[in-house]
Design a protein around this motif. Sequence first.
Motif, short mmCIF file in Angstrom:
data_model
loop_
_atom_site.label_atom_id
_atom_site.label_comp_id
_atom_site.label_asym_id
_atom_site.label_seq_id
_atom_site.Cartn_x
_atom_site.Cartn_y
_atom_site.Cartn_z
N THR A 11 0.81 -1.22 0.00
CA THR A 11 0.00 0.00 0.00
C THR A 11 0.85 1.28 0.00
O THR A 11 0.58 2.20 -0.77
N GLU A 14 3.18 1.56 -3.29
CA GLU A 14 2.60 1.97 -4.58
C GLU A 14 2.46 3.49 -4.70
O GLU A 14 2.24 4.01 -5.80
N ASP A 208 -4.72 4.21 -0.94
CA ASP A 208 -4.96 3.42 0.27
C ASP A 208 -4.06 3.88 1.42
O ASP A 208 -4.42 3.75 2.58
N ALA A 209 -2.88 4.37 1.09
CA ALA A 209 -1.92 4.72 2.14
C ALA A 209 -2.32 6.02 2.82
O ALA A 209 -2.78 6.96 2.16
#
Length: 277
Positions: A11, A14, A208-209
Amino acid sequence: MDQLIPVELGTVQETLLITLAGRARESVKPKPILVDPKAVEIMAALDNPSASLTRGSRRGPEPTVLRTAILDTWVREFLAAHPDGTVVEIGTGLNARFERVDNGRVHWLDLDLADTIALRRHFFTDTERRRMVAASALDDSWFDLVAALPGPYCFVAEGVLLYLPEAEVRAALTAVAARFPDATVLFDHYSADMMRHQHRMADKGAMDARWAWTGGEPESFAAQGLRVTDSRAITDPPPALRRSLPRGYRVLLPVLHRVLPKGFGLARFRTDSAPPA
Ligand SMILES: C[S@@+](CC[C@H](N)C(=O)[O-])C[C@H]1O[C@@H](n2cnc3c(N)ncnc32)[C@H](O)[C@@H]1O
């Protein structure tokens, strides 16, 4: 490269696509802040990279590109003073800073987590002066590799530390400062408002991070053995970069600097000198 390369990353890992795509977009603008042919080449070779991480503006200054350009400038200044020194790029992602600033003499380590380094190896090759290392910024397994290379040292972490737990980052910086006295350390930091904005973007599914912290006030790192030698908002680039920017940016940035909150900053530090023996 005939076969497209799949992006199979964790996560946080990326998020390297955000900065990579920014540098690739910038490189093909008519009046770019920086030109990074390697970023263009890599973007073209990746198999379907996340659209939400790679979208951005084709007009106007992109904050992550300005950040990269400021850090390039500080690394060039380090190399002007120490042409045979060593640069350690912590959380390197798919950054081609070595290609952008190489003086033909510097030694260089590109450090990142194992999955990122595996992807990176599709595009970059170890050489006598430059190699990739799969390791975490948060441990000291790579310290001996650095110490075996010629000093002085410059550690750069671009868009990395804010994803990691503050206490562990501060402990890691304390260890770097203790092992590598009189080194240069460069990283970015943000305001609480910017962090809330990043969390809102993550909540909306843009990524997502999530940032774990703001990256800290530069002066607060004195407790880790890091003294601030320069600190600036990205709208206030160092003079050497300001002079080289396209005219439009030279006019626009001072205006943005006056009107925008100072939420996105970069700091240059020097680690404390070794205590007398
Ligand atoms: C936003 S990307 C920035 C990449 C690169 N610095 C750039 O500017 O293009 C964050 C990077 O931090 C790396 N990273 C995350 N956790 C890490 C850790 N514990 N140690 C080293 N690198 C890490 C990720 O793999 C990713 O490459």
